[in-house]
Motif scaffolding. Structure first.
Motif, PDB file in Angstrom:
ATOM      1  N   LEU A 374     -59.142 -37.387-131.198  1.00 50.59           N
ATOM      2  CA  LEU A 374     -59.153 -38.845-131.158  1.00 50.59           C
ATOM      3  C   LEU A 374     -60.463 -39.373-130.584  1.00 50.59           C
ATOM      4  N   ILE A 375     -61.009 -38.700-129.570  1.00 53.63           N
ATOM      5  CA  ILE A 375     -62.315 -39.103-129.026  1.00 53.63           C
ATOM      6  C   ILE A 375     -63.378 -38.988-130.102  1.00 53.63           C
ATOM      7  N   HIS A 376     -63.304 -37.933-130.926  1.00 53.61           N
ATOM      8  CA  HIS A 376     -64.259 -37.762-132.026  1.00 53.61           C
ATOM      9  C   HIS A 376     -64.101 -38.879-133.059  1.00 53.61           C
ATOM     10  N   LEU A 377     -62.859 -39.227-133.389  1.00 54.82           N
ATOM     11  CA  LEU A 377     -62.624 -40.277-134.385  1.00 54.82           C
ATOM     12  C   LEU A 377     -63.114 -41.634-133.904  1.00 54.82           C
ATOM     13  N   ASP A 378     -63.004 -41.896-132.599  1.00 50.39           N
ATOM     14  CA  ASP A 378     -63.419 -43.194-132.057  1.00 50.39           C
ATOM     15  C   ASP A 378     -64.898 -43.230-131.682  1.00 50.39           C
ATOM     16  N   GLY A 379     -65.623 -42.094-131.825  1.00 48.03           N
ATOM     17  CA  GLY A 379     -67.065 -42.077-131.567  1.00 48.03           C
ATOM     18  C   GLY A 379     -67.443 -42.349-130.128  1.00 48.03           C
ATOM     19  N   LEU A 380     -66.675 -41.815-129.188  1.00 46.45           N
ATOM     20  CA  LEU A 380     -66.941 -42.053-127.765  1.00 46.45           C
ATOM     21  C   LEU A 380     -67.837 -40.964-127.205  1.00 46.45           C
ATOM     22  N   VAL A 381     -68.675 -41.335-126.248  1.00 48.03           N
ATOM     23  CA  VAL A 381     -69.536 -40.377-125.555  1.00 48.03           C
ATOM     24  C   VAL A 381     -69.407 -40.607-124.055  1.00 48.03           C
ATOM     25  N   PRO A 382     -69.615 -39.564-123.262  1.00 49.55           N
ATOM     26  CA  PRO A 382     -69.540 -39.741-121.800  1.00 49.55           C
ATOM     27  C   PRO A 382     -70.633 -40.681-121.316  1.00 49.55           C
ATOM     28  N   ARG A 383     -70.296 -41.480-120.327  1.00 50.29           N
ATOM     29  CA  ARG A 383     -71.291 -42.342-119.716  1.00 50.29           C
ATOM     30  C   ARG A 383     -70.955 -42.499-118.246  1.00 50.29           C
ATOM     31  N   PRO A 384     -71.978 -42.690-117.411  1.00 51.37           N
ATOM     32  CA  PRO A 384     -71.731 -42.786-115.969  1.00 51.37           C
ATOM     33  C   PRO A 384     -70.967 -44.052-115.627  1.00 51.37           C
ATOM     34  N   GLY A 385     -70.131 -43.928-114.591  1.00 49.03           N
ATOM     35  CA  GLY A 385     -69.409 -45.092-114.098  1.00 49.03           C
ATOM     36  C   GLY A 385     -68.042 -45.283-114.703  1.00 49.03           C
ATOM     37  N   GLU A 386     -67.742 -44.594-115.819  1.00 52.76           N
ATOM     38  CA  GLU A 386     -66.426 -44.747-116.439  1.00 52.76           C
ATOM     39  C   GLU A 386     -66.055 -43.445-117.139  1.00 52.76           C
ATOM     40  N   THR A 387     -64.848 -42.980-116.901  1.00 52.31           N
ATOM     41  CA  THR A 387     -64.399 -41.746-117.540  1.00 52.31           C
ATOM     42  C   THR A 387     -64.189 -41.991-119.033  1.00 52.31           C
ATOM     43  N   ILE A 388     -64.258 -40.901-119.790  1.00 50.51           N
ATOM     44  CA  ILE A 388     -64.085 -41.037-121.241  1.00 50.51           C
ATOM     45  C   ILE A 388     -62.644 -41.375-121.585  1.00 50.51           C
ATOM     46  N   LEU A 389     -61.689 -40.966-120.733  1.00 53.90           N
ATOM     47  CA  LEU A 389     -60.304 -41.347-120.964  1.00 53.90           C
ATOM     48  C   LEU A 389     -60.120 -42.836-120.741  1.00 53.90           C
ATOM     49  N   SER A 390     -60.849 -43.397-119.789  1.00 56.16           N
ATOM     50  CA  SER A 390     -60.805 -44.838-119.572  1.00 56.16           C
ATOM     51  C   SER A 390     -61.374 -45.572-120.784  1.00 56.16           C
ATOM     52  N   GLN A 391     -62.475 -45.061-121.341  1.00 55.41           N
ATOM     53  CA  GLN A 391     -63.032 -45.670-122.554  1.00 55.41           C
ATOM     54  C   GLN A 391     -62.032 -45.618-123.704  1.00 55.41           C
ATOM     55  N   LEU A 392     -61.370 -44.468-123.842  1.00 53.92           N
ATOM     56  CA  LEU A 392     -60.395 -44.312-124.910  1.00 53.92           C
ATOM     57  C   LEU A 392     -59.241 -45.292-124.727  1.00 53.92           C
ATOM     58  N   GLY A 393     -58.835 -45.499-123.471  1.00 53.37           N
ATOM     59  CA  GLY A 393     -57.761 -46.453-123.202  1.00 53.37           C
ATOM     60  C   GLY A 393     -58.161 -47.871-123.557  1.00 53.37           C
ATOM     61  N   ARG A 394     -59.404 -48.249-123.261  1.00 53.48           N
ATOM     62  CA  ARG A 394     -59.862 -49.613-123.592  1.00 53.48           C
ATOM     63  C   ARG A 394     -59.908 -49.821-125.104  1.00 53.48           C
ATOM     64  N   VAL A 395     -60.346 -48.784-125.840  1.00 48.54           N
ATOM     65  CA  VAL A 395     -60.413 -48.906-127.298  1.00 48.54           C
ATOM     66  C   VAL A 395     -59.017 -48.950-127.903  1.00 48.54           C
ATOM     67  N   THR A 396     -58.127 -48.123-127.370  1.00 56.57           N
ATOM     68  CA  THR A 396     -56.775 -48.034-127.931  1.00 56.57           C
ATOM     69  C   THR A 396     -55.944 -49.244-127.572  1.00 56.57           C
ATOM     70  N   PHE A 397     -56.065 -49.732-126.335  1.00 60.13           N
ATOM     71  CA  PHE A 397     -55.277 -50.884-125.868  1.00 60.13           C
ATOM     72  C   PHE A 397     -56.233 -51.989-125.421  1.00 60.13           C
ATOM     73  N   PRO A 398     -56.842 -52.709-126.378  1.00 57.16           N
ATOM     74  CA  PRO A 398     -57.803 -53.744-125.985  1.00 57.16           C
ATOM     75  C   PRO A 398     -57.152 -54.925-125.267  1.00 57.16           C
ATOM     76  N   THR A 399     -55.862 -55.131-125.468  1.00 53.76           N
ATOM     77  CA  THR A 399     -55.167 -56.239-124.801  1.00 53.76           C
ATOM     78  C   THR A 399     -53.862 -55.722-124.201  1.00 53.76           C
ATOM     79  N   GLY A 400     -53.301 -56.527-123.326  1.00 59.00           N
ATOM     80  CA  GLY A 400     -52.017 -56.178-122.749  1.00 59.00           C
ATOM     81  C   GLY A 400     -52.160 -55.304-121.502  1.00 59.00           C
ATOM     82  N   PRO A 401     -51.025 -54.965-120.894  1.00 58.32           N
ATOM     83  CA  PRO A 401     -51.046 -54.204-119.642  1.00 58.32           C
ATOM     84  C   PRO A 401     -51.154 -52.694-119.842  1.00 58.32           C
ATOM     85  N   TRP A 402     -51.268 -52.245-121.108  1.00 59.03           N
ATOM     86  CA  TRP A 402     -51.149 -50.808-121.360  1.00 59.03           C
ATOM     87  C   TRP A 402     -52.326 -50.024-120.811  1.00 59.03           C
ATOM     88  N   TYR A 403     -53.518 -50.606-120.861  1.00 61.22           N
ATOM     89  CA  TYR A 403     -54.675 -49.891-120.292  1.00 61.22           C
ATOM     90  C   TYR A 403     -54.485 -49.680-118.791  1.00 61.22           C
TER      91      TYR A 403
END
Length: 730
Positions: A374-403
């Protein structure tokens, strides 16, 4: 596989014989056959001066009549201190009030509030885990590693630029193969070694003691790093969602370790109730991310989003690929936890443990492979200050309390993933202490039937590591894979030898499976040790042999102690048994029969007062040769004391030692040593009068010479020091 477990039990190999059920009685190992025989022969020659039951007091404490309540001195309140379990046995009951000083009682009450009231030894059978509780407790480390394992792999790959991220999928496929191979290998280990101890016992029994100790050292380092890395990753997940908390990373992490320690000190069942929900909540949150993420990807035809352009910092070579593979392999840490904790399961222990391990591996493979893809499909890369799972959560749940829910469950599972180490580290130390390779205090079960000393040792070591590295996950990850994959490799290699020795039905298939696991684990071990050596893996490479050396030294000490304390047949007249420990000829410490003991009672007397006269009276009442010794600073004082002695009546032999340099303890100790050297067959019983003060602050007003004398004489063989207390109430 039932037949496999039955065969394992029937074989009765050394591991099964030594792997007894973990109970509080493990602190008190039984005598061996030779020592029991020697004990009987010693008893045949025992000639006591009076019959054992000829006592001036009823030792049963009047079981059949009502006794008066204990006095204030005991501070145990008006309760029955003992109950009758058997006709010849008293059982101590829990006190209603706590003994000790006021400060000591306050500390005990605080500990009871944090840890809980003590549990009876009989409750150890109920402090077992069922599968639904064992799964979250023992898998929290393994499953939580998917929160940082994929990111650790991608962080290395991205050093070669965005184009290198395409290697994540084939590397993840290789890691899945490794997970399945090692998981199936440990499923075979559990029924073959149904009493726990995992890699330590398997490697030690099949590859030799050094291999077993190396596996134990690797596991111990892994458990300490598990706590440090898990807490660091959990704190990072919190600060990713709440950047304002970043300055409090270190104190927050230390607080989490303290909470984990307190929770585990409350016992296995209580800890299980605390840590069950976060693990299941994390699994549910990740599954929700995967379901929603793949549904979104299906809407665009599973077309991969191009990752942002990242310039290459290193060339793409074999070494970098191997480093990425070994970094991703940290997702497997904790896979051995079940094999170490088999005795903690409810019966049938090995069957429940094997089923739990199967569930764990299946969940690990599904979550790890699903996240990497899923990380490959969403084109995410590691970056300082935020975990890649956090990035994946923001992309997957852009709204609502799910993130927020995803981050909360991730933080919880990462913070509590250390609980796996808290469960297995003390148990590993128990097995090592049972074999004499670790301090025996780790055999002791605390008030709540948990291995309290092992838990405190783990928390202390993890706190030190966390503080040294500042709570930074990326600084701790390079240390992580070497120790655990060393244990994996040795354990699976040991199972290969095991199947060659015990050739039951299907042994070739099992041997091949363990050989594959050993080969792949060895590859990861070699890669991690070489590729990450300069990044910090050298610490583990150096620490493992040092720990093995330490374990051997501890074992040597206990072996020496056992030889010195073991029972030996009584020697013939004038002879010393060949098996006896080396002791000077005629040494008092070699006596085991009362008729062989020769006494000299020595009473140091500073001045003739109530305390010294009571000590002299006690010494004379023993009916043994008695000598009084007075240390005088000058001749005039020696003459004056001899006059007082004669006025008393000169009832005992007095020897005066003049100490012109005014030292007391040194001359007295040297004098006693000289007496012992002149007659090493004598047991010198030094009776010291001691003033016992009611108030602690008054102790500063006294020299406490009796304690200093006891410390000076402790190293002298054949000398017994006893105190005659005189209590001062004011």
């Amino acid at each position: 596989m039932r037949r496999v477990g039955a065969e394992a039990n029937q074989r009765g190999d050394d591991a099964a014989e030594r792997g007894t059920v973990v109970t509080p009685s493990a602190e008190f190992p039984p005598l061996g056959p030779e020592e029991r025989a020697a004990l009987g022969r010693i008893g045949e020659r025992w000639h006591a001066p009076r019959r054992p039951d000829d006592l001036p007091i009823d030792p049963t404490l009047g079981r059949n009549r009502r006794r008066p309540a204990p006095t204030r001195f005991g501070r145990l309140a008006p309760i029955e201190m003992f109950t009758v379990e058997q006709p010849d046995e008293l059982v101590a009951t829990a006190p209603a009030r706590l003994p000790g000083s006021r400060a000591g009682r306050m500390v005990t009450r605080l500990r009871r509030a944090l840890v809980g009231p003590p549990l009876s030894s009989a409750a150890v059978l109920y402090e077992r885990m069922r599968k639904l509780v064992a799964l979250p407790i023992l898998s929290s480390d393994l499953l939580s590693s998917v929160a940082y394992g994929p990111e650790a792999m991608l962080t290395v790959l991205v050093l070669a630029g965005s184009s290198a991220l395409g290697l994540a999928l084939p590397l993840a496929a290789l890691l899945v193969v490794l997970m399945v191979a090692v998981g199936l290998s440990y499923r075979q280990t559990i029924p073959a070694y149904p009493h726990g101890a995992g890699s330590y016992l398997v490697a030690g029994d099949n590859l030799g003691r050094t291999a077993g100790l190396a596996a134990a050292a690797g596991l111990m380092l892994d458990y300490v790093l598990t706590v440090s890395v898990s807490v660091a990753a959990g704190v990072h997940a919190v600060t990713s969602a709440l950047p304002g908390l970043a300055p409090a990373t270190v104190p927050f992490g230390v607080l989490v370790i303290a909470v984990l320690l307190a929770g585990n000190l409350r016992g296995v069942r209580t800890a299980g109730n605390i840590f069950v929900l976060p693990t299941y909540a994390f699994v549910a949150a990740i599954l929700a991310v995967l379901v929603v993420g793949y549904a979104r990807a299906a809407g665009r035809g599973f077309a991969a989003v191009p990752p942002p352009a990242v310039p290459a910092a290193e060339g793409l070579g074999l070494l970098l690929v191997l480093r990425a593979f070994s970094s991703g392999a940290v997702s497997m840490t904790g896979i051995e936890a079940v094999s170490n904790a088999v005795p903690a399961f409810r019966p049938t222990e090995w069957r429940n443990a094997r089923t739990t391990l199967g569930w764990m591996v299946a969940m690990l493979v599904a979550l790890f492979a699903g996240l990497v893809a899923l990380i490959h499909l969403d084109g995410l890369v590691p970056r300082p200050g935020e975990t890649i799972l956090s990035q994946l959560g923001r992309v997957t749940f852009p709204t609502g309390p799910w993130y927020a829910l995803l981050q909360a469950t991730t933080a919880l599972i990462l913070l509590l993933a250390a609980n796996t180490a808290f469960n297995d580290f003390p148990r590993l130390l128990f097995f090592m202490a049972r074999d004499g390779h670790a301090p025996r205090r780790f055999l002791h079960m605390g008030d709540r039937l948990a291995f309290s000393d092992g838990l405190v040792a783990l928390a202390g070591a993890a706190t030190v590591i966390f503080l040294v590295f500042g709570g930074r996950t990326e600084a701790l990850i390079p240390l992580y894979a070497v120790g655990v994959f060393l244990a994996f490799t040795l354990s699976q290699s040991g199972m290969v030898v095991h199947w060659r020795r015990h050739r039951g039905p299907g042994w070739r298939r099992r041997l091949v499976l363990n050989a594959v696991g050993a080969t792949l684990s060895g590859l990861v071990l070699l890669t991690a040790a070489v590729a990450k050596f300069a990044e910090g893996a050298w610490v583990v490479v150096v620490a493992v042999p040092l720990l093995v050396l330490l374990f051997r030294r501890i074992h040597r000490h206990y072996a020496t102690l056992h030889r010195a304390l073991a029972l030996h047949p009584p020697p013939a007249a004038g002879r010393t048994p060949a098996a006896a420990p080396p002791a000077p000829a005629g040494s008092a410490e070699g006596e085991e029969l009362p008729q062989e003991v020769r006494h000299l009672v020595v009473v140091p007397v500073a001045r003739l007062n109530r305390a010294s006269l009571r000590a002299l009276a006690y010494a004379a009442s023993l009916g043994q040769p008695t000598l009084a010794v007075h240390i005088a600073p000058e001749e005039a004082e020696a003459d004056r004391f001899r006059e007082q002695w004669c006025a008393w009546g000169d009832h005992l032999r007095l020897e005066t030692v003049v100490s012109p340099y005014r030292s007391v303890i040194g001359p007295l100790a040297h004098y006693l040593e000289a007496l012992h050297a002149a007659r090493p067959d004598l047991t010198l019983t030094v009776i010291v009068p001691e003033v016992v003060l009611r108030r602690r602050r008054h102790r500063l007003l006294h020299s406490r010479a009796e304690q200093r004398l006891r410390a000076a004489l402790r190293a002298l063989p054949g000398v017994v020091v006893t105190s005659i207390p005189v209590h001062v109430s004011g």
